[in-house]
Design a protein around this motif. Structure first.
Motif, short mmCIF file in Angstrom:
data_model
loop_
_atom_site.label_atom_id
_atom_site.label_comp_id
_atom_site.label_asym_id
_atom_site.label_seq_id
_atom_site.Cartn_x
_atom_site.Cartn_y
_atom_site.Cartn_z
N ALA A 366 0.66 -1.15 -0.01
CA ALA A 366 -0.14 0.02 -0.23
C ALA A 366 0.90 1.31 0.06
CB ALA A 366 -0.99 0.02 1.15
N ASP A 367 1.55 1.38 -1.05
CA ASP A 367 2.31 2.45 -1.43
C ASP A 367 1.49 3.54 -2.15
OD1 ASP A 367 4.46 1.29 0.07
OD2 ASP A 367 5.46 0.94 -1.94
N LEU A 368 0.89 4.56 -1.55
CA LEU A 368 -0.05 5.36 -2.39
C LEU A 368 0.04 6.82 -2.06
CD1 LEU A 368 -3.05 3.19 -1.18
CD2 LEU A 368 -2.10 3.05 -3.13
N VAL A 369 -0.23 7.44 -3.22
CA VAL A 369 -0.20 8.97 -3.28
C VAL A 369 -1.59 9.46 -3.40
CG1 VAL A 369 0.77 10.86 -4.26
CG2 VAL A 369 2.12 8.77 -3.90
N LEU A 370 -2.26 10.34 -2.73
CA LEU A 370 -3.42 11.01 -3.28
C LEU A 370 -3.21 12.42 -3.35
CD1 LEU A 370 -6.47 10.74 -2.97
CD2 LEU A 370 -6.61 11.32 -0.68
N PHE A 371 -3.97 12.94 -4.77
CA PHE A 371 -3.60 14.15 -4.84
C PHE A 371 -5.08 14.83 -5.47
CE2 PHE A 371 -2.21 11.78 -8.38
CZ PHE A 371 -2.73 12.60 -9.70
N ASP A 372 -5.25 16.35 -5.63
CA ASP A 372 -6.31 16.68 -6.43
C ASP A 372 -5.58 17.21 -7.64
OD1 ASP A 372 -8.13 18.48 -7.36
OD2 ASP A 372 -8.68 19.60 -5.37
N PRO A 373 -6.13 16.60 -8.80
CA PRO A 373 -5.74 16.83 -10.01
C PRO A 373 -6.09 18.16 -10.38
CG PRO A 373 -7.55 15.57 -10.27
CD PRO A 373 -7.38 15.65 -8.76
N THR A 374 -7.18 19.12 -9.93
CA THR A 374 -7.31 20.39 -10.23
C THR A 374 -6.46 21.39 -9.64
OG1 THR A 374 -9.12 20.83 -8.65
CG2 THR A 374 -9.62 19.57 -10.65
N PRO A 401 1.27 16.23 -3.86
CA PRO A 401 0.33 15.22 -3.16
C PRO A 401 -0.17 15.94 -1.83
CG PRO A 401 2.58 14.52 -2.97
CD PRO A 401 2.44 15.67 -4.08
N GLU A 402 -1.46 15.43 -1.47
CA GLU A 402 -1.75 15.80 -0.14
C GLU A 402 -1.66 14.85 0.91
OE1 GLU A 402 -6.39 15.34 -0.03
OE2 GLU A 402 -5.80 17.03 -1.33
N THR A 404 0.66 10.99 1.39
CA THR A 404 1.75 9.89 0.87
C THR A 404 1.79 8.61 1.76
OG1 THR A 404 2.97 11.36 -0.30
CG2 THR A 404 3.93 9.29 0.02
N MET A 405 1.67 7.50 1.33
CA MET A 405 1.51 6.32 2.21
C MET A 405 2.68 5.39 1.86
SD MET A 405 -1.78 4.02 2.96
CE MET A 405 -2.94 5.43 3.18
N VAL A 406 3.56 4.61 2.95
CA VAL A 406 4.20 3.54 2.44
C VAL A 406 3.93 2.28 3.33
CG1 VAL A 406 6.76 2.92 2.77
CG2 VAL A 406 6.15 5.44 2.30
N ARG A 407 3.64 1.35 2.68
CA ARG A 407 2.97 0.24 3.22
C ARG A 407 2.06 0.35 4.15
NH1 ARG A 407 7.08 -1.22 5.96
NH2 ARG A 407 8.57 0.16 5.29
N GLY A 408 0.79 1.20 3.85
CA GLY A 408 -0.23 1.41 4.69
C GLY A 408 -0.03 2.52 5.80
N GLU A 409 1.26 3.11 5.92
CA GLU A 409 1.61 4.02 7.00
C GLU A 409 1.61 5.40 6.22
OE1 GLU A 409 2.02 3.50 10.29
OE2 GLU A 409 2.02 1.38 10.04
N VAL A 410 0.91 6.36 6.63
CA VAL A 410 0.90 7.73 6.22
C VAL A 410 2.11 8.26 6.84
CG1 VAL A 410 -0.06 9.92 6.51
CG2 VAL A 410 -1.54 7.96 6.29
N VAL A 411 3.18 8.46 5.83
CA VAL A 411 4.33 9.27 6.27
C VAL A 411 4.33 10.88 5.68
CG1 VAL A 411 5.67 7.24 6.00
CG2 VAL A 411 5.27 8.61 3.95
N TYR A 412 3.31 11.25 5.16
CA TYR A 412 3.14 12.64 4.88
C TYR A 412 1.49 12.97 4.49
CZ TYR A 412 3.27 17.29 2.37
OH TYR A 412 3.10 18.42 2.13
N GLN A 413 1.16 14.16 5.12
CA GLN A 413 -0.30 14.34 4.99
C GLN A 413 -0.39 16.10 5.38
OE1 GLN A 413 -3.25 12.36 7.12
NE2 GLN A 413 -4.79 13.13 5.78
#
Length: 431
Positions: A366-374, A401-402, A404-413
């Motif tokens: 679960a290495d994931l990045v969430l962002f608002d494309p607008t 990004p708003e 960032t998650m590394v292996r399910g752990e939120v490392v930046y928000q």
């Protein structure tokens, strides 16, 4: 954890369930209460930057594993690969172990590349969880990492025996234009005639070295990866020879036309090329010819860069701005979101055998990045987290990004950092 209403690079709107650090389900709708409601924002696999210089040990005034990995996390990068030219260099067991101790401070997952010099110790290196050999300097005139063809051939053969990729810095110093050194070098810093560096390190030097590296590798079966290709000729030579290649963000977005403003801050190896070549490189990235984007994140202090063109160190920071710059290209419909995903996540993972990274799919990390494309913002050096506190991309728009998650752990928000959870990907079965 349950993330709902997220839009993937292929435009599917899904819910994503995370269990024990991995993606447990990706479906249009999943039962449960949302921990994160993406509300139609984009969810990407975390970026994998296969070429960074985090400078520790030996040069912590430029960058550290803590500051470099925070910069990575804030830019949506969840895995980095660090290069060996530190002090001590990562050329033997002691050098590897020292770097591994320091890398424990990383907020993102990492790989550690081993170096090749005249006194390297392959027996010690290959006993350790090594990511690859590289950045191997073939026929390069800078630094102390350059090696001759015989040693390169020996390194390629040994790497093949251990199923290890060789990453090559391909510039043939015999094809540098020495006559350029006789030209007047005016000023320093942003007032320097930095174009002299581009004239000195010729495009022909790259193409020839790529061809030579592939020829030396020959029939060994060893995977060869060409670092920071900066010319269409170098890219073509890599593809024709069966090697993979990367393009950096600075060679993708900057050219010699920018050197009047950048001065020695725009000095790097290989150097910036003319605008026509930059456009051709951009097209090769857009059309799928180039395998991946990397940054060659190589921070130096402003004081170090504010020197004459022949004295300033080469390199620019970039790990925090890579994904935001590419997402802006997608926002402007110049790249598809799927192409960006492949360049920064899927293809790097496949190329370097990271079997559980690079995709948003059941069973993957679960290495994931969430962002608002607008939401695009102007890149501001003071807002970045690299220790060197400058960027060659200042003023350009980027989509940051708003979360960032590394292996399910939120490392930046939203500007805040979690815990340092990074680990060596080669110590966990290549994951």
């Amino acid at each position: 954890m349950l993330i709902t209403n997220a839009v993937l690079p292929d435009d599917r709107e899904v819910d994503v369930r995370i269990e024990d650090g991995r993606i447990a389900a990706v479906e249009p709708s999943l039962d449960g209460t949302a921990d994160i409601d993406a509300d139609g924002k984009r969810l990407f696999p975390g970026a994998i930057d296969v070429h960074v210089h985090f400078r520790q040990p030996g040069f912590s005034h430029k960058e550290t594993w803590e500051t470099g990995s925070k910069s990575a996390a804030a830019g949506g990068v969840t895995t980095v690969v660090d290069q060996p030219n530190t002090d001590p260099a990562t050329t033997d067991g002691e050098g590897f172990d020292r770097k591994a101790e320091l890398a424990a401070a990383s907020y993102v997952d990492y790989g550690i590349n081993g170096g090749v010099t005249a006194d390297w110790s392959p027996e010690e290196l290959f006993e350790r969880p090594l990511f690859a050999l590289g950045e191997v300097f073939l026929a390069d005139s800078t630094g102390e990492m350059g090696i001759d063809a015989d040693l390169f051939a020996d390194a390629v053969e040994r790497a093949g025996e251990h199923d290890t990729t060789v990453t090559v810095h391909a510039e043939d110093a015999t094809l540098f234009d020495e006559s350029v050194k006789d030209m007047p070098a005016v000023g320093a810093g942003t007032d320097a005639n930095a174009d002299l560096w581009s004239a000195f390190r010729t495009p022909e030097a790259e193409e020839a070295a790529v061809e030579r590296a592939i020829e030396v590798a020959g029939d060994t079966g060893t995977d060869v990866h060409i670092a920071h290709t900066s010319t269409p000729e170098g890219i073509e030579a890599a593809v024709d020879g069966g090697a993979t290649c990367e393009v950096t963000t600075h060679h993708l977005f900057l050219s010699r036309d920018d050197l009047d403003d950048l001065g020695t801050h725009g000095r790097m190896n290989p150097p910036l090329r003319d605008e026509e070549r930059r456009r051709d490189v951009y097209e090769a990235v857009a059309d799928g010819t180039v395998d991946m984007i990397a940054t060659d994140h190589a921070p130096h202090t402003l004081d170090e860069k504010d020197a004459g063109i022949w004295d300033a160190p080469s390199g620019v920071p970039g790990v925090e701005t890579m994904l935001p710059l590419l997402l802006e290209e997608a926002r402007q419909d110049r790249f598809s979101y799927e192409r960006v995903r492949d360049l920064i996540a899927t293809t790097p993972a496949e190329t370097f055998g990271l079997a559980r990274k690079g995709r948003i799919k059941e069973g993957y990390d679960a290495d994931l990045v969430l962002f608002d494309p607008t939401e695009a913002t102007e890149i501001d050096a003071e807002a970045l987290h690299t220790k060197c506190q400058w960027t060659p991309f200042a003023g350009l728009p980027g989509v940051f990004p708003e979360l960032t998650m590394v292996r399910g752990e939120v490392v930046y928000q939203d500007g805040e950092f979690g815990d340092a959870v990074g680990r060596n990907v080669r110590e966990h079965g290549g994951q």
